[in-house]
Design an enzyme around this catalytic site. Structure first.
Site, PDB file in Angstrom:
ATOM      1  N   PRO A  67      48.968  20.959  69.032  1.00  0.00           N
ATOM      2  CA  PRO A  67      48.217  20.230  68.036  1.00  0.00           C
ATOM      3  C   PRO A  67      46.737  20.552  68.011  1.00  0.00           C
ATOM      4  O   PRO A  67      46.019  20.287  68.965  1.00  0.00           O
ATOM      5  CB  PRO A  67      48.429  18.776  68.438  1.00  0.00           C
ATOM      6  CG  PRO A  67      49.022  18.802  69.805  1.00  0.00           C
ATOM      7  CD  PRO A  67      49.021  20.206  70.284  1.00  0.00           C
ATOM      8  N   GLU A  68      46.284  21.079  66.920  1.00  0.00           N
ATOM      9  CA  GLU A  68      44.870  21.137  66.606  1.00  0.00           C
ATOM     10  C   GLU A  68      44.625  20.052  65.562  1.00  0.00           C
ATOM     11  O   GLU A  68      45.500  19.240  65.292  1.00  0.00           O
ATOM     12  CB  GLU A  68      44.499  22.544  66.112  1.00  0.00           C
ATOM     13  CG  GLU A  68      44.830  23.623  67.154  1.00  0.00           C
ATOM     14  CD  GLU A  68      44.450  25.023  66.730  1.00  0.00           C
ATOM     15  OE1 GLU A  68      43.443  25.180  66.036  1.00  0.00           O
ATOM     16  OE2 GLU A  68      45.162  25.969  67.098  1.00  0.00           O
TER      17      GLU A  68
END
Length: 270
Positions: A2-3
């Site tokens: 996850p960014e």
DNA sequence: CGTATTCCCTGCACGC
DNA sequence: TGCGTGCAGGGAATAC
């Protein structure tokens, strides 16, 4: 996983299930992830209502009355909202039960994530020194240019430094640098103001587009309802080393930079 | 102060 | 099929 776009996709997916709901209980199946899991999530949160869900950088905050659940998904974390009777798997570490009968479940095989508590009216130390949000107006080329003066680190490492700007990880740093035509290993302090204007615009455009696509699913990322993200179809350089550049046809190259693979086009990016 | 390195952990692709 | 190696979206801690 996850960014920023994946965390934002997660936040939006959680909203309809969590907003205004009362927490009825919490199950912690192990004592820690990256750090000990905050006891308040089992001791204090049940009985309270979720009043808002916010994102700051790659952190999510679930706001209740006496404080907020502060969580980070690390590399492999994901959140889902499930029926209350779905049996937990090996890496399903935490359940937060809701008065809707459903359960918010945190899964994190690598356990690089964290689940902490931020008392109401305080700011957790992890949030204290973060840079601006990339999609807000106070992030622009001028900010990048000013922050980069005198810095010899590669511009890609600079862009991934969360005290410079938040939310940009390895995938989107590579994509934004390609879009701005800047070579990733160039010293941050030697990039011109004009090029930082292009880079800031590229960061905003890439992140907004990725959010619109529901994030990037490489392996196991999904929104809380299980839907994958489709930005993987839009990736121009990440994961494409050895393949042809979509813009000029040159073969994309890869180099390790700060222990992370960096892919770039040797012709388009200088 | 900034920069580079190491480490946390599991899963998976790959080569032998 | 099995085993070892290296790498994976993050980021804090440590050593210069």
């Amino acid at each position: 996983m996850p960014e920023l776009p994946e965390v934002e996709t997660t936040r939006c997916g959680l909203l309809p299930h969590l907003l205004g709901r009362q927490v009825t209980g919490a199950t912690l199946r192990r004592p820690d992830l990256r750090w000990p899991i905050a006891r308040q999530i089992a001791d204090e949160l049940p009985g309270q209502r979720i009043m808002a869900i916010r994102r700051r950088a790659k952190y999510l905050l679930l706001d209740a009355q006496t404080g907020s659940v502060l969580l980070h998904l690390g590399m492999s974390g994901r959140l889902r909202v499930l029926a209350g009777d779905v049996p937990p798997g090996r890496h399903d570490h935490v359940d937060i039960a809701l008065d809707s009968g459903r359960v918010l479940r945190l899964t994190d095989p690598r356990r690089f994530g964290c689940l902490l508590w931020q008392p109401a009216g305080t700011v957790h130390p992890l949030l204290a020194d973060l840079g601006p949000e990339p999609l807000e107006a106070d992030f622009d080329g001028e900010h990048l240019w000013r922050a980069s003066r005198g810095r010899s680190a590669p511009v890609k490492a600079f862009l991934m430094d969360q005290s410079v700007v938040v939310g940009v990880g390895n995938i989107y740093a590579a994509e934004a640098l390609f879009r701005a035509r800047i070579a990733p290993f160039r010293a941050a302090g030697k990039v011109s103001r004009e090029r930082y204007v292009a880079l800031a615009q590229a960061v905003k455009a890439i992140l907004a587009q990725a959010i619109a696509r529901g994030g990037t699913t490489l392996r196991d990322f999904s929104a809380p309802d299980g839907a994958p993200g489709y930005f993987v179809q839009d990736l121009a350089v990440y994961g494409r080393a050895g393949q042809a550049c979509m813009a000029c046809g040159a073969i994309l190259r890869s180099r390790m930079l700060g222990q992370r693979a960096s892919v770039w086009c040797p012709r388009c990016q200088r």
